[in-house]
Design an enzyme around this catalytic site. Structure first.
Site, mmCIF file in Angstrom:
data_model
loop_
_atom_site.group_PDB
_atom_site.id
_atom_site.type_symbol
_atom_site.label_atom_id
_atom_site.label_comp_id
_atom_site.label_asym_id
_atom_site.label_seq_id
_atom_site.Cartn_x
_atom_site.Cartn_y
_atom_site.Cartn_z
ATOM 1 N N LYS A 1 -3.974 4.836 -9.241
ATOM 2 C CA LYS A 1 -4.689 6.057 -8.892
ATOM 3 C C LYS A 1 -3.825 6.912 -7.969
ATOM 4 C CE LYS A 1 -7.681 7.205 -5.624
ATOM 5 N NZ LYS A 1 -7.411 8.633 -5.453
ATOM 6 N N GLY B 1 -0.718 5.265 2.314
ATOM 7 C CA GLY B 1 -1.653 6.287 2.769
ATOM 8 C C GLY B 1 -1.901 6.139 4.253
ATOM 9 N N THR C 1 -7.432 4.286 6.247
ATOM 10 C CA THR C 1 -7.731 3.852 4.877
ATOM 11 C C THR C 1 -7.154 2.465 4.643
ATOM 12 O OG1 THR C 1 -7.388 6.163 4.290
ATOM 13 C CG2 THR C 1 -7.730 4.639 2.477
ATOM 14 N N GLU D 1 1.620 0.556 3.179
ATOM 15 C CA GLU D 1 2.595 1.479 3.793
ATOM 16 C C GLU D 1 1.779 2.599 4.416
ATOM 17 O OE1 GLU D 1 5.810 0.949 3.763
ATOM 18 O OE2 GLU D 1 5.909 -0.672 2.307
ATOM 19 N N CYS E 1 5.837 10.758 5.863
ATOM 20 C CA CYS E 1 5.531 9.711 6.837
ATOM 21 C C CYS E 1 6.732 9.402 7.720
ATOM 22 C CB CYS E 1 5.085 8.448 6.110
ATOM 23 S SG CYS E 1 6.258 7.924 4.861
ATOM 24 N N GLU F 1 -1.077 10.536 14.714
ATOM 25 C CA GLU F 1 -0.313 11.134 13.612
ATOM 26 C C GLU F 1 -0.917 12.498 13.255
ATOM 27 O OE1 GLU F 1 -0.638 9.477 9.615
ATOM 28 O OE2 GLU F 1 1.535 9.628 9.415
HETATM 29 P P1 NDP Z 1 -5.281 8.568 2.479
HETATM 30 O O1 NDP Z 1 -5.285 7.264 3.179
HETATM 31 O O2 NDP Z 1 -6.395 9.501 2.721
HETATM 32 O O3 NDP Z 1 -5.234 8.375 0.894
HETATM 33 C C1 NDP Z 1 -4.234 7.653 0.227
HETATM 34 C C2 NDP Z 1 -4.754 7.220 -1.138
HETATM 35 O O4 NDP Z 1 -5.821 6.290 -0.966
HETATM 36 C C3 NDP Z 1 -5.335 8.355 -1.957
HETATM 37 O O5 NDP Z 1 -5.091 8.116 -3.324
HETATM 38 C C4 NDP Z 1 -6.804 8.242 -1.627
HETATM 39 O O6 NDP Z 1 -7.591 8.871 -2.585
HETATM 40 C C5 NDP Z 1 -6.982 6.751 -1.618
HETATM 41 N N1 NDP Z 1 -8.131 6.259 -0.865
HETATM 42 C C6 NDP Z 1 -8.838 6.856 0.124
HETATM 43 N N2 NDP Z 1 -9.836 6.053 0.552
HETATM 44 C C7 NDP Z 1 -9.768 4.904 -0.166
HETATM 45 C C8 NDP Z 1 -10.506 3.677 -0.174
HETATM 46 N N3 NDP Z 1 -11.530 3.464 0.656
HETATM 47 N N4 NDP Z 1 -10.150 2.709 -1.057
HETATM 48 C C9 NDP Z 1 -9.104 2.902 -1.885
HETATM 49 N N5 NDP Z 1 -8.368 4.048 -1.930
HETATM 50 C C10 NDP Z 1 -8.682 5.032 -1.072
HETATM 51 O O7 NDP Z 1 -3.875 9.210 2.799
HETATM 52 P P2 NDP Z 1 -3.387 10.682 2.444
HETATM 53 O O8 NDP Z 1 -3.461 10.888 0.969
HETATM 54 O O9 NDP Z 1 -4.094 11.626 3.355
HETATM 55 O O10 NDP Z 1 -1.840 10.582 2.816
HETATM 56 C C11 NDP Z 1 -1.342 10.802 4.067
HETATM 57 C C12 NDP Z 1 -1.108 9.500 4.815
HETATM 58 O O11 NDP Z 1 -0.213 8.684 4.072
HETATM 59 C C13 NDP Z 1 -0.445 9.699 6.153
HETATM 60 O O12 NDP Z 1 -1.068 8.896 7.118
HETATM 61 C C14 NDP Z 1 0.977 9.228 5.929
HETATM 62 O O13 NDP Z 1 1.631 8.784 7.072
HETATM 63 C C15 NDP Z 1 0.774 8.139 4.945
HETATM 64 N N6 NDP Z 1 2.013 7.870 4.230
HETATM 65 C C16 NDP Z 1 2.693 6.707 4.498
HETATM 66 C C17 NDP Z 1 3.909 6.456 3.888
HETATM 67 C C18 NDP Z 1 4.649 5.174 4.124
HETATM 68 O O14 NDP Z 1 5.526 4.855 3.326
HETATM 69 N N7 NDP Z 1 4.362 4.427 5.161
HETATM 70 C C19 NDP Z 1 4.512 7.431 2.969
HETATM 71 C C20 NDP Z 1 3.706 8.603 2.760
HETATM 72 C C21 NDP Z 1 2.503 8.807 3.383
HETATM 73 P P3 NDP Z 1 -8.059 10.409 -2.365
HETATM 74 O O15 NDP Z 1 -6.893 11.216 -2.004
HETATM 75 O O16 NDP Z 1 -8.595 10.728 -3.686
HETATM 76 O O17 NDP Z 1 -9.088 10.335 -1.270
#
Ligand code: NDP
Length: 480
Positions: free
Chosen positions: A174, A227, A231, A249, A283, A384
């Site tokens: 997803k 993400g 989450t 991650e 990130c 963040e």
């Molecule tokens: P989110 O945590 O909001 O979402 C990430 C993904 O998880 C999306 O596909 C989201 O869907 C999905 N999701 C949300 N809630 C759930 C749940 N309860 N169960 C399963 N899946 C879920 O992150 P963002 O998209 O806002 O991304 C930004 C974040 O990602 C920042 O904190 C950033 O630091 C981090 N990040 C980390 C990286 C790393 O390598 N460490 C690299 C890049 C980003 P939907 O969008 O549809 O809600």
């Protein structure tokens, strides 16, 4: 209007419930597409397709799997412009970035893991004196879930999918609902490359429903998630009692530590990039800049001048350096952090305002913002922000710099600017992060372990680490 569909068993299909979500273009704030609002029934379909494909894919030769992955890589490269335009439109990122970073890297992910699987080996141990030999089988896990964020959409989506497929798993994936388009386009490329039906299934929808349904699905044995930290914690809480393998991650609040003895011009140029690339929505961006007091005033003046010169505008213009933030909600969140400056006795040195771009008046644009803070304890330095906002603070000694860098809940990456070798060795060892860059930033070699410590995650991806994650080791002991 684009109407995206789920990609299940090699076919594009509507969500079973026929519910849809608006897809909004960050550059102008307009709805420009619809995406499936999938639920657990679609996850069920995707799982069934993956489970049916698994017996054959898991026994497909490594040469054949590799060939298909390399073909996907070639096709992504052949479609670079189309994918880059789609990514820029969907995310708001400058087209130059999508063309030179996002899509080439997505192609590299498939190429890298297509090659890596041909080199992946397992251990054997001779039990001397027992007339026995142990060897390790590294078998595919089965059906795995891959969930990725919106900031580097196809780049991070493929960073998970490619090793999962290379290792012989079938995937239910997803992308973020905020940036679904390039993942949607990938389905056709996979069909064209000859990936068997059902091996990769891509479903769209909200994290709280579709994402949650993937994580909670008992037979999906591993979850690779990138993400936010919150989450990640929710996912871990659901996955742990089901004993799933997890790779998380998560977020970062990365220090960028600048010493007076560094190569100043290279540092300045790179720091502008490490602060504001992709509107600061990476990130790995260095969001807390600590500068040795001896060069602090010089750095402040030069840095602000360079930041003010960054061209903000239409993401589709190849000269744009700062595009739109990904969504209205994210823009509001970032603005709330900037507004904290007043109560945290911090000074906005430049930026801080929304920008109106001609003909794109409703887009989500924000000036790159530099804030001088007086303490590392403030929310501006501890939480963040994930936008075009960095903080500045001087330090006097190496110990002070190290403490400032480490005193934060996160531990993803750190950047160090110095030409002192002993200091480099000392700090690289003591920094509490998964990655340390010295005199560079975001230079990625895909063989290296990638991931964070503390609240930035659990586990490592990249290179053989990813192939280890996506396989189950089994020890076989033969006495002779
Ligand atoms: P989110 O945590 O909001 O979402 C990430 C993904 O998880 C999306 O596909 C989201 O869907 C999905 N999701 C949300 N809630 C759930 C749940 N309860 N169960 C399963 N899946 C879920 O992150 P963002 O998209 O806002 O991304 C930004 C974040 O990602 C920042 O904190 C950033 O630091 C981090 N990040 C980390 C990286 C790393 O390598 N460490 C690299 C890049 C980003 P939907 O969008 O549809 O809600």
């Amino acid at each position: 209007m684009n109407q995206l569909q789920n990609f299940i068993n090699g076919h594009y299909v509507n969500p079973i419930n026929n519910n849809w979500i608006d897809n909004i273009c960050p550059a102008n704030g307009q709805v420009y597409g619809k995406i499936p609002n999938s639920d657990q029934n679609d996850v069920q379909e995707a799982y069934t397709a993956a489970a049916n494909a698994f017996p054959i894919w898991s026994k497909t030769t490594i040469e054949e799997r590799s060939k298909i992955l390399l073909k996907i890589s070639d096709l992504l490269e052949a479609n670079l412009d189309r994918f880059a335009k789609a990514e820029s439109l969907d995310n708001g990122k400058p087209i130059s970035l999508a063309t030179t970073v996002d899509i080439p890297r997505a192609a590299s992910n498939f190429r890298f893991f297509g090659n890596a699987i041909t080199q992946f080996a397992s251990e054997s141990h001779e039990s001397v004196g027992h007339n026995a030999i142990n060897y390790t089988l590294r078998q595919p896990i089965g059906i795995v879930g891959c969930i990725s964020p919106w900031n580097l959409p196809l780049y991070l989506f493929t960073w998970k999918i490619a090793p999962a497929l290379a290792a012989g798993n079938c995937v239910v994936a997803k992308p973020s609902e905020i940036t679904p388009v390039t993942a949607y386009l990938l389905g056709n490329i996979c069909n064209e490359a000859g990936l068997p039906k059902g091996v990769l299934n891509i479903i769209h929808g909200l994290g709280a429903t579709t994402g949650q349904a993937i994580v909670a699905y008992p037979q999906i044995k591993a979850i690779s998630f990138t993400g936010g930290t919150k989450t990640g914690a929710q996912i871990a809480a659901v996955a742990a009692p089901l004993f799933k393998k997890l790779s998380l991650e998560l977020g970062g609040k990365n220090p960028n530590i600048i010493f007076g003895d560094c190569d100043y011009d290279l540092m300045l140029e790179t720091t502008v990039r490490s602060s504001f690339a992709n509107q600061g929505q990476i990130c790995l961006c260095g969001s807390r800049i600590f500068v040795e007091a001896s060069i602090y005033d010089r750095f402040k003046t030069d840095f602000i001048a360079k930041v003010k010169a960054l061209k903000i505008g239409d993401p589709s213009d190849k000269n744009t350096r700062i595009g739109a933030l990904v969504s209205k909600a994210h823009l509001e969140k970032v603005k709330q952090y900037i507004a904290l400056s007043k109560e945290e006795q911090a000074t906005v040195l430049c930026g801080g305002n929304e920008v109106t771009v001609p003909h794109l008046e409703n887009g989500f644009y924000l000036e790159p913002t530099v804030i001088e803070v007086t303490t590392n304890d403030c929310r501006l330095n501890q939480e963040e922000i994930f936008g075009p906002v960095v903080t500045l603070m001087p330090f006097k000694t190496e110990t002070e710099a190290l403490n400032l860098a480490n005193q934060v809940p996160y531990g993803l990456s750190a950047t160090l600017w110095t030409n002192n070798l002993k200091r480099t060795m000392r700090l690289s060892s003591e920094l509490q992060t998964g990655i340390v860059w010295v005199n560079t930033w975001m230079m990625r070699d895909l063989r290296t372990p990638f991931g964070g410590t503390k609240a930035s995650g659990v586990g490592r991806e990249g290179g053989f680490e990813a192939l280890r994650f996506f396989t189950e080791p089994k020890n076989v002991c033969i006495q002779y």
